[in-house]
Design an enzyme around this catalytic site. Structure first.
Site, mmCIF file in Angstrom:
data_model
loop_
_atom_site.group_PDB
_atom_site.id
_atom_site.type_symbol
_atom_site.label_atom_id
_atom_site.label_comp_id
_atom_site.label_asym_id
_atom_site.label_seq_id
_atom_site.Cartn_x
_atom_site.Cartn_y
_atom_site.Cartn_z
ATOM 1 N N CYS A 14 10.648 1.653 13.135
ATOM 2 C CA CYS A 14 10.801 2.660 12.081
ATOM 3 C C CYS A 14 10.627 2.007 10.716
ATOM 4 C CB CYS A 14 12.164 3.344 12.160
ATOM 5 S SG CYS A 14 13.540 2.266 11.713
ATOM 6 N N CYS A 17 13.071 -0.606 9.725
ATOM 7 C CA CYS A 17 12.788 -1.923 10.322
ATOM 8 C C CYS A 17 11.906 -2.735 9.374
ATOM 9 C CB CYS A 17 12.059 -1.773 11.659
ATOM 10 S SG CYS A 17 12.926 -0.816 12.894
ATOM 11 N N ASP A 423 -22.655 1.377 -16.474
ATOM 12 C CA ASP A 423 -23.596 0.431 -17.062
ATOM 13 C C ASP A 423 -24.998 0.940 -16.722
ATOM 14 O OD1 ASP A 423 -24.683 -2.057 -18.056
ATOM 15 O OD2 ASP A 423 -24.955 -2.617 -15.956
ATOM 16 N N ASP A 622 -22.380 -4.077 -12.662
ATOM 17 C CA ASP A 622 -22.857 -5.009 -11.633
ATOM 18 C C ASP A 622 -22.979 -6.447 -12.113
ATOM 19 O OD1 ASP A 622 -25.083 -4.528 -13.344
ATOM 20 O OD2 ASP A 622 -26.421 -5.234 -11.752
#
Length: 732
Positions: A14, A17, A423, A622
């Site tokens: 769960c 846990c 860009d 890029d």
């Protein structure tokens, strides 16, 4: 030097846990930070030193009932462990179901048959002791450390029901002598254990679907290959091969590593990387990538990366890390989960006390049953699964679309973007200048003239020379040019068969006394007005042709920008290029906001200005010059074909370098956030409504008391509904 690693964890049942494991890891010496994901059963751990021993962390985790699987090196080993755990869970679920069914029938329909209580006790005992023992063992380990989790609720509820029923089975006189009926609730204990085991089994299977995209990526990696050593073909495991080895690939085989083709020729299906359905021709010197499929011919290539360094491995690593990351909203959920179980225990105790003091008929028994029902119906699992399952499916879906998302926060941020900056070069355009048009002077024999200018540009070092050389590449090669000269920033010149040829800008050619006819001059002016670069070619003392060069638009740029505008996102274009070129590109793709002649720092200032005005800004670029802007933006998106620096600074990478992926990303972000909110809403509503009903809130009004068995099935269904809702993202 610190290092971040991902380590699988076993035994978590769960969200509480996961919180316990995370807390224990953070307390371990040598660990800087830890983030535990319940949905994919793993921890992302930042170590103070690379190569640090995690045996102490493993020991600490084992002390609270879980295990840190630090000895797992191969994905197949982890899969084997998961398969074994699933097999064991199936077995426990099946056997507990077989035993629980007759207990349920006797308890509900035939309680008066001879030895009914003893039979139910005999059938229920192995369910708790053999098939449900993990609940009690883990709860005990947690309590020793001062923690609570789902196992605490299950073990308390079923344990109380079992012990009370066992006492009444073997010592019925004790209650009878006090005027009370010795009821038994073996069916509640047995059926609750069965339902919770069944719920976990179904949840495990459903969660496996959330990581399907990652499994598909891992499945692209071949395990074996053929290495050529001293002329002999040797079969080896891909993990044993080092960079520099020569590898043979036959038709139909997956390429096992990244490398450079050295012998042979073939067509390779690279659709898993590029998204393009057409196979790519590969010749000597071309790069090949792991996971792509060789289609026709056999070839040999020299590996330049090990298995862990290939492009495919880096994609898998990024997807795994992203799926294991936490969305900002998950941190709030973790805080709620931490106090959830203690709160439920307190509500259960209060329920028992209130019922016991109520004066109702069989008040103590009703109080005990209601307290058990509260413990059973409370579900921290649904809360814990709400965010990570949606994130796992969302990031997996993005990966299948060719979008690599760095972490959960980036996926969540996509929903907020209302302004996107693009860009120009390499983003809206292909970033590769190419010849758009060649206009010759009337009467010129084009083919032989093109051959001469190709030979001229082959010797040139100018960035645009490659575009002209490629355009005339089909023309036959000529003999050697003589007297070749380069004039930096102006052009090149040489002689061929006694004639002087030059190619460059018109200003330079005019200083050489070269003239241009009116028709060519007008055509050149029109092309310049459109933002193209114009190169002039001369023979003798006159210009014989002009070449128009431009950076070609990506095929999908216009459609992608139109779609973004339709979504209500303002699209801006920033470029370092000249005004005319920028204006022409903006007009072609439908962008109204653009700026030209910008330096990298200018792009950063532009983003800050938009953010100051209250906009959430996405930036797509890029190149190295875009890295500052990508960092400053609320969401940085790098084109897959760009520089490593751009991809490292951005939160999202478009593998296929296709702008159409951006609308897909933003839609997926909205759908993922909506799914998280739906999951959290239903998880909270379930507990807010379910717990008071379990406590007996409706009893004074309607006489209705919720049966603990029904509560157990409702708890299991709440987790399944959350996982099922997240899986819908795969088809959105």
């Amino acid at each position: 030097m610190s290092k971040t690693i991902e380590v699988p964890i076993s035994g978590m049942s769960c969200a509480a846990c996961a919180v316990s494991v995370e807390s224990m890891l953070k307390e371990t010496k040598g660990i800087q930070s830890a983030s535990v994901n319940y949905a994919n059963q793993s921890a992302i751990i930042s170590l103070e030193k690379e190569g640090m021993d995690l045996s102490e962390a493993k020991k600490n985790i084992q002390s609270i009932g879980y295990d840190l699987l630090i000895d797992i090196n191969k994905p197949e080993d982890l899969e084997a462990i998961k398969e074994a755990e699933l097999k064991e869970l199936k077995k426990k679920t099946l056997y507990s179901g077989i035993l629980a069914f007759p207990v349920f029938l006797i308890g509900m329909f035939w309680p008066e048959i001879p030895y009914a209580n003893v039979i139910m006790w005999a059938l229920t005992t192995p369910i708790l002791v053999l098939f449900g023992n993990a609940f009690f063992i883990n709860a005990y380990k947690q309590i020793k450390k001062g923690n609570t989790n789902m196992d605490t609720l299950v073990s308390l509820s079923t344990g109380v029901a079992y012990l009370y029923s066992s006492f009444n089975t073997f010592f019925p006189d004790w209650l009878e002598s006090r005027g009370m009926t010795p009821h038994v609730y073996f069916e509640a204990a047995a059926v609750i254990i069965f339902f919770i085991l069944l719920g976990r089994l179904m949840e495990t299977r459903a969660k496996a679907g959330t990581s399907e995209a990652l499994k598909n990526l891992i499945g692209l990696q071949p395990t074996d290959l053929t290495v050529i050593r001293e002329g002999k073909a040797i079969q080896m495991n891909v993990s044993e091969v080092l960079p520099g080895e020569t590898i043979l690939v036959k038709p139909g085989q997956k390429i096992p590593l990244d490398g450079i083709l050295t012998q042979g020729q073939s067509f390779v299906d690279e659709s898993m990387l590029t998204g393009e359905p057409l196979a790519v021709e590969k010749n000597n010197g071309d790069t090949v990538y792991a996971g792509t499929i060789n289609q026709s011919g056999s070839f040999e290539f020299k590996s330049n990366k090990s298995k862990s360094e290939t492009l495919l491995s880096s994609i898998i690593a990024r997807v795994k890390q992203a799926q294991g990351s936490k969305a900002p909203i998950q941190k709030t959920v973790d805080k709620v989960t931490k106090i959830f179980v203690p709160t439920v225990l307190a509500i259960s105790l209060v329920t028992f006390i209130v019922w016991s003091l109520s004066g109702a008929e069989d008040a103590v028994l009703r109080g005990m049953l209601s307290a058990i029902t509260v413990l059973v119906i409370a579900c921290p699992c649904a809360l814990g699964l709400a965010t990570p399952t949606a994130i796992m499916v969302g990031i997996g879906k993005a990966a299948s679309l060719g979008i690599l998302v760095r972490d959960a926060e980036s996926l969540e941020n996509g929903k907020k973007i209302d302004c996107l900056i693009l860009d120009k070069t390499g983003t809206i355009t292909e970033g590769k200048p190419s010849v758009q048009k060649v206009i010759w002077k009337s009467g010129v024999d084009e083919k032989p003239m093109g051959t001469v200018f190709r030979a001229l540009e082959e010797k040139s070092e100018h960035p645009l020379a490659a575009a002209i050389t490629e355009h005339f590449s089909k023309e036959k090669a000529i003999g050697e040019l003589t007297g070749f000269k380069t004039f930096t920033g102006k052009g090149v010149m040489a002689e061929y068969k006694g004639e002087q040829y030059a190619i460059g800008n018109i200003k330079w050619l005019k200083t050489l006394g070269i003239t241009i006819e009116q028709h060519l001059s007008q055509s050149a002016d029109e092309l310049l007005e459109q933002g193209n670069i114009v190169v002039y070619m001369s023979k003798g003392e006159e210009v014989v042709g002009i070449v128009s060069i431009a950076d070609k638009l990506r095929a999908t740029s216009k459609a992608a920008i139109a779609q973004l505008n339709k979504m209500g996102i303002a699209v801006h274009m920033l470029t370092g290029d000249q005004e005319k070129t920028a204006s022409n590109i903006a007009k072609k793709v439908g962008i109204t906001h653009f700026r030209s002649g910008l330096l990298p720092q200018d792009k950063g200032q532009y983003i800050k200005k938009l953010q100051k005005a209250g906009h959430k800004v996405g930036m797509t670029g890029d190149g190295i010059n875009d890295s500052e802007a990508l960092v400053l933006a609320d969401l940085g998106i790098a084109m897959g074909g760009g520089t490593d620096i751009a991809m490292e600074t951005a939160q999202v990478t478009l593998i296929h370098a296709d702008l159409m992926a951006i609308p897909d990303l933003l839609k997926l972000s909205k759908n993922t956030v909506a799914t998280i909110r739906q999951n959290l809403f239903w998880a909270f509503i379930y507990n807010i409504i379910g717990i008071p009903i379990a406590a007996g809130l409706l009893y004074p009004i309607s006489g209705f008391l919720l049966n603990p068995m029904i509560a157990g099935s409702a708890m299991a269904l709440s987790s399944l509904s959350v996982v099922g809702n997240s899986l819908r993202l795969k088809y959105s």
